[in-house]
Motif scaffolding. Structure first.
Motif, mmCIF file in Angstrom:
data_model
loop_
_atom_site.group_PDB
_atom_site.id
_atom_site.type_symbol
_atom_site.label_atom_id
_atom_site.label_comp_id
_atom_site.label_asym_id
_atom_site.label_seq_id
_atom_site.Cartn_x
_atom_site.Cartn_y
_atom_site.Cartn_z
ATOM 1 N N TYR A 103 33.302 56.908 39.460
ATOM 2 C CA TYR A 103 33.895 58.281 40.211
ATOM 3 C C TYR A 103 34.656 57.642 41.295
ATOM 4 O O TYR A 103 35.151 58.609 41.938
ATOM 5 N N SER A 104 34.441 56.592 42.011
ATOM 6 C CA SER A 104 35.160 56.101 42.999
ATOM 7 C C SER A 104 35.251 54.648 43.079
ATOM 8 O O SER A 104 34.686 53.964 42.193
ATOM 9 N N ASP A 105 36.204 54.221 43.929
ATOM 10 C CA ASP A 105 36.516 52.747 43.850
ATOM 11 C C ASP A 105 35.962 52.026 44.980
ATOM 12 O O ASP A 105 36.154 51.065 45.155
ATOM 13 N N GLU A 106 34.729 52.722 45.549
ATOM 14 C CA GLU A 106 33.842 51.893 46.836
ATOM 15 C C GLU A 106 33.223 50.751 46.076
ATOM 16 O O GLU A 106 32.925 50.734 45.091
ATOM 17 N N GLU A 107 33.133 49.630 46.779
ATOM 18 C CA GLU A 107 32.849 48.317 46.445
ATOM 19 C C GLU A 107 31.112 48.436 46.690
ATOM 20 O O GLU A 107 30.572 48.487 47.691
ATOM 21 N N ARG A 108 30.412 48.279 45.620
ATOM 22 C CA ARG A 108 28.990 48.656 45.784
ATOM 23 C C ARG A 108 28.178 47.476 45.036
ATOM 24 O O ARG A 108 27.093 47.667 44.801
ATOM 25 N N GLN A 109 28.794 46.376 44.654
ATOM 26 C CA GLN A 109 28.174 45.726 43.815
ATOM 27 C C GLN A 109 27.410 44.358 44.728
ATOM 28 O O GLN A 109 26.411 43.737 44.414
ATOM 29 N N LYS A 110 27.787 44.098 46.076
ATOM 30 C CA LYS A 110 27.277 43.018 47.000
ATOM 31 C C LYS A 110 26.102 43.555 47.766
ATOM 32 O O LYS A 110 26.057 44.744 48.087
ATOM 33 N N PRO A 111 25.046 42.670 47.958
ATOM 34 C CA PRO A 111 23.828 43.206 48.681
ATOM 35 C C PRO A 111 24.619 43.736 50.118
ATOM 36 O O PRO A 111 25.271 43.247 50.708
ATOM 37 N N ARG A 112 23.969 44.790 50.516
ATOM 38 C CA ARG A 112 24.427 45.330 51.825
ATOM 39 C C ARG A 112 23.247 46.023 52.371
ATOM 40 O O ARG A 112 22.487 46.873 52.026
ATOM 41 N N PRO A 113 22.982 45.383 53.820
ATOM 42 C CA PRO A 113 21.761 45.893 54.275
ATOM 43 C C PRO A 113 21.763 47.377 54.784
ATOM 44 O O PRO A 113 22.816 47.813 55.251
ATOM 45 N N PHE A 114 20.638 47.995 55.025
ATOM 46 C CA PHE A 114 20.637 49.277 55.817
ATOM 47 C C PHE A 114 20.671 49.158 57.365
ATOM 48 O O PHE A 114 20.055 48.292 57.766
ATOM 49 N N THR A 115 21.690 49.988 57.869
ATOM 50 C CA THR A 115 21.656 49.882 59.252
ATOM 51 C C THR A 115 21.250 50.758 59.934
ATOM 52 O O THR A 115 21.046 50.579 61.472
ATOM 53 N N GLY A 116 21.082 51.868 59.482
ATOM 54 C CA GLY A 116 20.591 53.239 60.392
ATOM 55 C C GLY A 116 19.153 52.885 60.770
ATOM 56 O O GLY A 116 18.450 52.300 60.161
ATOM 57 N N LYS A 117 18.660 53.886 61.644
ATOM 58 C CA LYS A 117 17.315 53.853 62.180
ATOM 59 C C LYS A 117 16.511 54.543 61.103
ATOM 60 O O LYS A 117 15.377 54.213 61.105
#
Length: 230
Positions: A103-117
């Protein structure tokens, strides 16, 4: 397929009797646990959150990402050999895979760390009738959902897919520094058309994003001295 990574959410609950053990014994258990995490974390993304004070049925959460299931398996085998894990139950465990949304073209396949508190995690299942809708109709309905999400740019989405891999269809995770913004986002999403197609979105975990060392120290309230006493 090779670009996708598996994401494993492991929630741990420590036996209260463990906190009555001598401090030296608990410290050794922690060191063994951290050694297993350090080994995995050398070439894989591994993060931890504390749920002490936010959940009664879990004390901490590990999020491990790997390129294949074998590495996830090996990590948990080694982790289970630590003294700490002998005193822990796993009340919740979720396995998913990164995948770009249809439903969107956001790239979500690569590992991405959580940055929020803060991190908010919950399993998600849609009604089966949702998948019987025409693809264009599903796309139309989800555009409102996506637009609402973009109204809260300080809340980041880390959804993973679980179809056939686990009981739920998705594991939804959001991280942010603003807890109120997340609450407002979820309240707004309840008003969207897509929300009517939700079958299940609980249990919901409110987590404190921290280092693995601090999450482990929170289990008994004692900071760990990493060096073994001489």
């Amino acid at each position: 397929m090779a670009d996708r990574h598996f994401v494993k959410y492991t929630f741990l609950k420590v036996d209260r009797a463990w906190r009555l053990l001598p401090a030296e014994e608990r410290a050794e258990h922690k060191r063994e646990f951290l050694a297993a995490c350090e080994d995995f974390g050398q070439d894989h993304l591994l993060q931890a959150c504390s749920t002490v004070g936010t959940r009664g049925d879990a004390d901490m959460m590990l999020v491990a990402e790997a390129e294949n299931l074998d590495r996830i398996h090996e990590f948990h085998v080694v982790l289970a050999q630590s003294g700490l894990m002998r005193w822990c139950d796993t009340p919740y465990s979720y396995l998913g895979m990164r995948k770009t949304s249809e439903y969107s073209d956001e790239e979500r396949q690569k590992p991405r760390p959580f940055t929020g508190k803060y991190l908010f995690v919950y399993p998600f299942v849609k009604q089966r009738a949702w998948y019987a809708l025409d693809a264009q109709e599903r796309w139309r309905i989800m555009q409102e959902h996506i637009r609402v999400g973009k109204e809260f740019p300080n809340v980041d989405n880390h959804t993973t897919y679980c179809f056939g891999l686990d009981d739920q269809e998705f594991v939804v995770a959001f991280d942010t520094n603003d807890v109120g913004a997340f609450l407002d986002l979820v309240q707004r999403l309840r008003t969207t058309e897509s929300s009517a197609w939700t079958e299940r979105d609980t249990p919901s975990f409110t987590c404190i994003n921290t280092t693995i060392e601090r999450a482990v120290s929170a289990l008994d309230g004692e900071a760990l001295t990493l060096a073994v006493p001489g």
